[in-house]
Every structure is written in C-alpha cells, then in structure tokens.
Scaffold this motif. Structure first.
Motif, PDB file in Angstrom:
ATOM      1  N   ILE A 248       0.842  -1.202   0.000  1.00 35.14           N
ATOM      2  CA  ILE A 248       0.000   0.000   0.000  1.00 35.14           C
ATOM      3  C   ILE A 248       0.875   1.250   0.000  1.00 35.14           C
ATOM      4  CG2 ILE A 248      -1.574   1.390   1.417  1.00 35.14           C
ATOM      5  CD1 ILE A 248      -2.931  -1.268   2.251  1.00 35.14           C
ATOM      6  N   MET A 249       1.880   1.275   0.865  1.00 31.77           N
ATOM      7  CA  MET A 249       2.754   2.451   0.937  1.00 31.77           C
ATOM      8  C   MET A 249       3.528   2.661  -0.362  1.00 31.77           C
ATOM      9  SD  MET A 249       4.021   2.525   4.924  1.00 31.77           S
ATOM     10  CE  MET A 249       4.493   0.810   5.038  1.00 31.77           C
ATOM     11  N   ALA A 250       3.939   1.572  -0.999  1.00 28.63           N
ATOM     12  CA  ALA A 250       4.613   1.688  -2.296  1.00 28.63           C
ATOM     13  C   ALA A 250       3.660   2.297  -3.323  1.00 28.63           C
ATOM     14  CB  ALA A 250       5.105   0.323  -2.761  1.00 28.63           C
ATOM     15  N   GLY A 251       2.409   1.874  -3.306  1.00 31.44           N
ATOM     16  CA  GLY A 251       1.406   2.427  -4.222  1.00 31.44           C
ATOM     17  C   GLY A 251       1.112   3.892  -3.935  1.00 31.44           C
ATOM     18  N   GLN A 252       1.129   4.255  -2.667  1.00 34.43           N
ATOM     19  CA  GLN A 252       0.913   5.661  -2.299  1.00 34.43           C
ATOM     20  C   GLN A 252       2.088   6.529  -2.745  1.00 34.43           C
ATOM     21  OE1 GLN A 252       0.203   4.915   1.896  1.00 34.43           O
ATOM     22  NE2 GLN A 252      -2.018   5.179   1.643  1.00 34.43           N
ATOM     23  N   GLN A 253       3.306   6.025  -2.570  1.00 33.88           N
ATOM     24  CA  GLN A 253       4.482   6.771  -3.017  1.00 33.88           C
ATOM     25  C   GLN A 253       4.493   6.961  -4.533  1.00 33.88           C
ATOM     26  OE1 GLN A 253       7.753   4.565  -1.347  1.00 33.88           O
ATOM     27  NE2 GLN A 253       7.481   5.467   0.694  1.00 33.88           N
ATOM     28  N   ALA A 254       3.939   5.996  -5.243  1.00 32.66           N
ATOM     29  CA  ALA A 254       3.866   6.092  -6.706  1.00 32.66           C
ATOM     30  C   ALA A 254       2.684   6.950  -7.159  1.00 32.66           C
ATOM     31  CB  ALA A 254       3.758   4.689  -7.306  1.00 32.66           C
ATOM     32  N   GLY A 255       1.848   7.384  -6.211  1.00 33.52           N
ATOM     33  CA  GLY A 255       0.706   8.218  -6.547  1.00 33.52           C
ATOM     34  C   GLY A 255      -0.481   7.451  -7.113  1.00 33.52           C
ATOM     35  N   VAL A 256      -0.468   6.129  -6.960  1.00 34.35           N
ATOM     36  CA  VAL A 256      -1.523   5.275  -7.512  1.00 34.35           C
ATOM     37  C   VAL A 256      -2.642   5.042  -6.503  1.00 34.35           C
ATOM     38  CG1 VAL A 256      -2.017   2.990  -8.499  1.00 34.35           C
ATOM     39  CG2 VAL A 256       0.133   4.140  -9.037  1.00 34.35           C
ATOM     40  N   LEU A 257      -2.268   4.970  -5.219  1.00 33.76           N
ATOM     41  CA  LEU A 257      -3.248   4.707  -4.173  1.00 33.76           C
ATOM     42  C   LEU A 257      -3.513   5.961  -3.344  1.00 33.76           C
ATOM     43  CD1 LEU A 257      -2.080   1.200  -2.879  1.00 33.76           C
ATOM     44  CD2 LEU A 257      -3.713   1.740  -4.690  1.00 33.76           C
ATOM     45  N   LYS A 258      -4.712   6.039  -2.809  1.00 32.74           N
ATOM     46  CA  LYS A 258      -5.138   7.203  -2.027  1.00 32.74           C
ATOM     47  C   LYS A 258      -4.259   7.384  -0.785  1.00 32.74           C
ATOM     48  CE  LYS A 258      -9.881   6.730  -3.569  1.00 32.74           C
ATOM     49  NZ  LYS A 258     -11.238   6.270  -3.247  1.00 32.74           N
ATOM     50  N   PRO A 259      -4.021   8.624  -0.382  1.00 34.43           N
ATOM     51  CA  PRO A 259      -3.216   8.883   0.808  1.00 34.43           C
ATOM     52  C   PRO A 259      -4.038   8.648   2.081  1.00 34.43           C
ATOM     53  CG  PRO A 259      -3.944  10.948  -0.137  1.00 34.43           C
ATOM     54  CD  PRO A 259      -4.437   9.859  -1.056  1.00 34.43           C
ATOM     55  N   MET A 260      -4.063   7.415   2.493  1.00 35.17           N
ATOM     56  CA  MET A 260      -4.867   7.000   3.642  1.00 35.17           C
ATOM     57  C   MET A 260      -4.000   6.087   4.506  1.00 35.17           C
ATOM     58  SD  MET A 260      -8.396   4.723   3.419  1.00 35.17           S
ATOM     59  CE  MET A 260      -9.010   5.706   2.060  1.00 35.17           C
ATOM     60  N   GLU A 261      -4.243   6.065   5.792  1.00 40.88           N
ATOM     61  CA  GLU A 261      -3.523   5.161   6.682  1.00 40.88           C
ATOM     62  C   GLU A 261      -3.678   3.727   6.157  1.00 40.88           C
ATOM     63  OE1 GLU A 261      -1.412   3.452   9.529  1.00 40.88           O
ATOM     64  OE2 GLU A 261      -1.646   5.644   9.435  1.00 40.88           O
ATOM     65  N   PRO A 262      -2.563   2.998   5.935  1.00 39.05           N
ATOM     66  CA  PRO A 262      -2.665   1.638   5.374  1.00 39.05           C
ATOM     67  C   PRO A 262      -3.604   0.705   6.135  1.00 39.05           C
ATOM     68  CG  PRO A 262      -0.398   2.376   5.273  1.00 39.05           C
ATOM     69  CD  PRO A 262      -1.161   3.426   6.049  1.00 39.05           C
ATOM     70  N   LEU A 263      -3.582   0.741   7.475  1.00 36.69           N
ATOM     71  CA  LEU A 263      -4.465  -0.162   8.229  1.00 36.69           C
ATOM     72  C   LEU A 263      -5.936   0.179   8.025  1.00 36.69           C
ATOM     73  CD1 LEU A 263      -2.508  -0.665  11.563  1.00 36.69           C
ATOM     74  CD2 LEU A 263      -2.567  -2.142   9.546  1.00 36.69           C
ATOM     75  N   LEU A 264      -6.228   1.456   7.854  1.00 36.84           N
ATOM     76  CA  LEU A 264      -7.605   1.863   7.549  1.00 36.84           C
ATOM     77  C   LEU A 264      -7.997   1.368   6.164  1.00 36.84           C
ATOM     78  CD1 LEU A 264     -10.191   3.389   8.225  1.00 36.84           C
ATOM     79  CD2 LEU A 264      -9.068   5.489   7.427  1.00 36.84           C
ATOM     80  N   MET A 265      -7.073   1.484   5.221  1.00 32.76           N
ATOM     81  CA  MET A 265      -7.336   1.009   3.862  1.00 32.76           C
ATOM     82  C   MET A 265      -7.581  -0.505   3.851  1.00 32.76           C
ATOM     83  SD  MET A 265      -5.055   1.794   0.471  1.00 32.76           S
ATOM     84  CE  MET A 265      -5.323   3.565   0.533  1.00 32.76           C
ATOM     85  N   ILE A 266      -6.789  -1.225   4.631  1.00 34.45           N
ATOM     86  CA  ILE A 266      -6.981  -2.679   4.730  1.00 34.45           C
ATOM     87  C   ILE A 266      -8.355  -2.985   5.325  1.00 34.45           C
ATOM     88  CG2 ILE A 266      -6.204  -4.763   5.932  1.00 34.45           C
ATOM     89  CD1 ILE A 266      -3.317  -3.584   5.696  1.00 34.45           C
ATOM     90  N   SER A 267      -8.729  -2.278   6.382  1.00 37.36           N
ATOM     91  CA  SER A 267     -10.029  -2.508   7.028  1.00 37.36           C
ATOM     92  C   SER A 267     -11.192  -2.222   6.093  1.00 37.36           C
ATOM     93  CB  SER A 267     -10.156  -1.633   8.277  1.00 37.36           C
ATOM     94  OG  SER A 267      -9.245  -2.026   9.248  1.00 37.36           O
TER      95      SER A 267
END
Length: 195
Positions: free
Chosen positions: A132-151
């Motif tokens: 998730i963090m790799a996707g966020q750094q690439a600008g592909v995934l929303k800037p959200m706390e990874p554990l919240l995104m998983i939930s």
C-alpha cells in the motif's frame, strides 16, 4: 490416519464453525464437544483452554492467508495487479473456507490473542501495508492510513461475499461473478484514479 489427529481435527473444525457463527464468548466448550462428537475432557487433551483453541485456529487461518498472499506474488507488476492478487487469494479462502474468513473478521481482538497470534497477524498486515505504501508513493493509491485502507477493503470484500453465502439477497451468488465484482470494488476503494 492417526485417531488422535482425527479427534483434534474434529475439535478444530467444530470450534471454527461455532466461533464463526456465534462468536468466541457465546460458544462453550460443551458445545464444541457436542459438535465435534467428543467428550468435553477430550478437548483439554489437545488444548489447555478455549482461548488456546481459539489461538491455534487463528494462527492456522491467518498463517494460511499470509502464505497465500506471498505465494506467486507479482512483485514486478503494476499496483492493480498486486492488489488483485491479494483480493483473489481472499476470494480463494472464501470459496474454500468461508467460516475461516468470518472467524478472522470477528476474532482479531487483542484481548483474545496471544503473542504468537498477534505476531503472525502483524506479519500479514505489514506485508499488505508495504505494498500500500509503495502504491501511495507512486501516486496510484489514495493517501490513507494503510491499516484503515486494509479494514475498508476487507469489510467491502466480506460484504460482497455474504451474498454468496445466503446472508443477503439480491446479488449473484456465482463465485466468478463475485470475484470480478470484488476485484473492481476493492480496487476502486483505494485507487486514486479508479479504472
């Protein structure tokens, strides 16, 4: 097959069904024994307590899911392919062992888990969070706390699959259709530009 292993398997399967259906607190050792067709004392030959049984189950099911995530993981693929791999592995568990997914969903509370259960749960979360963090750094995934995104994603996935298991109506129960719906829905929840 070893008779001792047979009884242990009966106990584990009975406990999984009951914990998934009615929860840990509402399930008694005599109920597990009745469902497993063993004496209540037999359970204590394999597990020191109901909590020990729960932790053995949790470690087994989370371990299975964690290994499934890692197996053939498409590290060199785009983020959507990686996320679909994770969703497809959860879909596989839903297809093979729906009770296991429901059990994981309702029994990850720290008060019930021992150190070993917490450690394996954290390994699984860390594995997914890194991607998730790799996707966020690439600008592909929303800037959200990874554990919240998983939930959020896991909750949506479970909600979709509850239709398949007759807990809700009005949606196709075919596994392939649900897999396609789950893939797209879960991706749309996290992607910056959903496709």
């Amino acid at each position: 097959m070893n008779r001792l292993l047979d009884k242990r398997t009966q106990i584990v399967e009975a406990a999984l069904e009951l914990f998934a259906q009615q929860g840990f607190d509402a399930t008694t050792v005599p109920e597990i024994a009745t469902r497993a067709e063993v004496g209540a004392g037999t359970i204590y030959r394999y597990f020191t307590s109901k909590e020990a049984l729960l932790n053995a189950l949790f470690q087994d099911k989370i371990g299975w899911l964690y290994e499934a995530f890692k197996r053939d993981f498409p590290h060199d693929s785009d983020m959507k392919s990686r996320w679909i791999h994770i969703i497809d592995r959860m879909h596989q568990m839903a297809k093979l062992d729906w009770d296991a997914l429901q059990f994981i969903d309702t029994h990850y509370y720290v008060r019930l888990l021992d150190e070993q259960s917490i450690a394996i749960h954290n390994q699984l979360l860390e594995f997914v969070s890194q991607h998730i963090m790799a996707g966020q750094q690439a600008g592909v995934l929303k800037p959200m706390e990874p554990l919240l995104m998983i939930s959020i994603t896991f909750g949506a996935f479970l909600g979709i699959h509850k239709y398949r298991h007759g807990q809700r109506t009005g949606m196709p129960r075919d596994h392939e259709q649900l897999q396609s719906i789950a893939r797209q829905c879960c991706w749309d929840l996290i992607a910056v530009h959903a496709e």
